[in-house]
Motif scaffolding. Sequence first.
Motif, PDB file in Angstrom:
ATOM      1  N   GLU A 107       3.462  -4.991  13.058  1.00 20.58           N
ATOM      2  CA  GLU A 107       2.214  -5.093  12.321  1.00 20.58           C
ATOM      3  C   GLU A 107       1.358  -3.845  12.492  1.00 20.58           C
ATOM      4  N   GLY A 108       1.374  -3.256  13.694  1.00 23.03           N
ATOM      5  CA  GLY A 108       0.610  -2.036  13.912  1.00 23.03           C
ATOM      6  C   GLY A 108       1.118  -0.888  13.064  1.00 23.03           C
ATOM      7  N   MET A 109       2.442  -0.738  13.004  1.00 24.07           N
ATOM      8  CA  MET A 109       3.035   0.303  12.168  1.00 24.07           C
ATOM      9  C   MET A 109       2.683   0.079  10.701  1.00 24.07           C
ATOM     10  N   LYS A 110       2.707  -1.176  10.293  1.00 26.95           N
ATOM     11  CA  LYS A 110       2.370  -1.516   8.905  1.00 26.95           C
ATOM     12  C   LYS A 110       0.941  -1.066   8.584  1.00 26.95           C
ATOM     13  N   ARG A 111       0.024  -1.335   9.499  1.00 29.67           N
ATOM     14  CA  ARG A 111      -1.374  -0.974   9.267  1.00 29.67           C
ATOM     15  C   ARG A 111      -1.562   0.541   9.205  1.00 29.67           C
ATOM     16  N   ILE A 112      -0.805   1.257  10.025  1.00 33.87           N
ATOM     17  CA  ILE A 112      -0.903   2.719  10.006  1.00 33.87           C
ATOM     18  C   ILE A 112      -0.532   3.254   8.620  1.00 33.87           C
ATOM     19  N   PHE A 113       0.578   2.760   8.075  1.00 35.15           N
ATOM     20  CA  PHE A 113       0.993   3.227   6.744  1.00 35.15           C
ATOM     21  C   PHE A 113      -0.011   2.827   5.674  1.00 35.15           C
ATOM     22  N   GLU A 114      -0.563   1.627   5.790  1.00 33.94           N
ATOM     23  CA  GLU A 114      -1.575   1.194   4.813  1.00 33.94           C
ATOM     24  C   GLU A 114      -2.815   2.076   4.905  1.00 33.94           C
ATOM     25  N   ASP A 115      -3.236   2.401   6.124  1.00 33.59           N
ATOM     26  CA  ASP A 115      -4.409   3.259   6.310  1.00 33.59           C
ATOM     27  C   ASP A 115      -4.172   4.664   5.756  1.00 33.59           C
ATOM     28  N   LEU A 116      -2.903   5.092   5.753  1.00 35.86           N
ATOM     29  CA  LEU A 116      -2.575   6.425   5.235  1.00 35.86           C
ATOM     30  C   LEU A 116      -2.371   6.429   3.720  1.00 35.86           C
ATOM     31  N   GLY A 117      -2.493   5.246   3.108  1.00 36.26           N
ATOM     32  CA  GLY A 117      -2.453   5.194   1.645  1.00 36.26           C
ATOM     33  C   GLY A 117      -1.213   4.602   1.020  1.00 36.26           C
TER      34      GLY A 117
END
Length: 540
Positions: A334-344
Motif C-alpha cells: 500500500e505504501g508503494m501504491k501511494r508513492i506512485f499515486e503521489d507522483l502522478g
Amino acid sequence: MGIQTIDGALLKKMLKEAALNLDANKKTVDDLNVFPVPDGDTGTNMSLTMQYAVREIDNIADGTVSEVSASTSSGALMGARGNSGVILSQLLRGFAKGCKGLKELDIQNAAQALQYASDMAYKAVMKPTEGTILTVARGMAEFAMSNNESYIDMESFLTDVIKEGKIILDKTPDMLKVLKDAGVVDAGGMGLLFIMEGALNALTGKESTYQQPEIEWDKPVEDRIESYENITFGYCTEFIIIGNNDETVRDQLAVKFNKLGDSIIVVGDEEKIKVHLHTDNPDKAMGLALEIGSLTRIKIENMREQVQNRTVEKTTAKSVKPKKYGVIAVASGEGMKRIFEDLGADEVILGGQTMNPSTQAFIEKIDHINAENIIILPNNSNIILAANQSKQISKKNVVVIPTKTIPQGITALLEFNPELQPQDNQDLMEEAAGEVKTGQVTFAVRDTSFKGRDIKKGDIIGISEGEIVCVGNNPEEVCDELLKSMIDEYSELISVYYGEDVKKESAEDFISSLESSYDQMDVELHWGGQPLYYYVISVE
C-alpha cells in the motif's frame, strides 16, 4: 491400431486435462525457483494462463480443431501472467496457427503445429535464452518434425515427443549456469511437460483423478456497493490460498480477518481456501494468508473508485477530450501504491512478486484511462512481457518502460515530462531507470547452496542485480551489508522502503545508523508496506 487423428471434441478434452494436470502439479513447478525466496510463481502463472485458455472453449459445442485451438489461444493471450504465462500464450497461439483451417489433426499436422508453436514463442522473446521453456518446446517440435512419418498412431507419437522433452529438460542445467548453481531444472520447461502429459492422458483415456473443488473458485463474490455511505473499508479483496489446511485453520483465519475489515467469507477444503473481505489493508490480509500457503487468483478493487467512476460515467459526456498521457504502474504494498499515486500515476495495479497481473488487467486499465498515450511501468522483470503483450493488443499508443524493480519505476516516473513527445519521454525514463541499483532483503524458504554459499531455510538474504550477495539472521544487518556492496564513489542517494513485517521504529533506528555511516550521501526512508520483503533499497 490406436487413435490416428484428433478432432475438435478430443482436442477440447486434451486441453482441459492439460490444464488440470498442470494445476495439480503447479507447486512442484513453483518450487523450482532459482533463488530460495518466497516468490516462486512459474507454475501458478502458467496454470492461471491455461485456465483462462480452456475457459474460452466451453463456449464451443461442436468445433473443429481450428476453432478450438483459436479460442484457446484467445483466452491465453488475455489471461497470460508472468513471463512463463506469456510464453505459454504464444506457444498456444503458434499451435492455433498450425491448426488453422483444419477439422482434424493427423500426426503430420500435429508435428507442424508444434513447430509453429515453438517458432511463435521464440519470436515473442526479444533475446531468447536457451535452457528455458523455449528450448524444451523447440526440442519437442524438432523431434516431431523429424520423426512424424515413423508413427502410425497418435499415442506413441506424443509419448515419444514427451520423452524427448524430458531429455532436454534434464539438460537445461548444462545450458544455464544459474540452474546448475541452484541444482534445479527449468521451471517453465517442466510446466510445459505437465501440460503435454495431461493432454496425452486425455488422448489415452487415463485422465488424472485430480478434481478442482466444487466451490466456484472462479466466480467472484458479488458486491452491490452503490454509494460512499455504504463503504466502511475501501478495498474488495479476493484470493485463493493453496496449502494443507482444515476447518480449524479456516476458522482462525476468519477471526484474524474480522480485525481487518468486514464482508468476510472464508470457505474451502483441505487444499484450497477461498477468501473475500473488504479491508483498508489488503496486503496485511494476504500476509496472514501467506502464513498458510501460496496465493492465486488475487483480485483487489478500490470500491470508492468504482463508485466514483460509475458516477462520472453517468454524468460525463463521452466526447470529453482525452489528455495527452496516462500512466499505469505496478506496485506491491500500500505504501508503494501511494508513492506512485503521489507522483502522478493514473492507475496502480497491486501486484509484483507472487501476484503478477495478467494481460487482461493491463488492458482494462489502459481502456479506463482517457488519454492518447499510455505509459506502463511494470516494475518487475516477470511482468514486462505481459505489459508488452497488452501494448500489442491495445489500439492506443502504449509505451512500456522496462522497469524491473519498484525503485526503477519511481525514478523513471520522476523523469516523466508531460510536455515531451512519447519517444523523448521513453528515452529519458529508460535512461533514468538504468542508473538505479536495487537491493532486496527477504528470507529463504528452503535449504540450498547458491554459488558455493550455504543457505538454510529461514535465513535472511540480501539480493542485488540478480545475485544473492549476503546471508544473515537480522534484516537490518543484512541490509547494511547489502548496501556496502552497492555503493561506490559515484553514489549520491540511498532510498530505503520498509515492508509490512518491519516496525517503523526499527526502520527509523536503521536509517539513523545509515545517516551516520554515509554522512556524505542523502538517505531517505519510505513506508513501502510490501509483503515478503523486509526492505527494498535503491542507490543512485
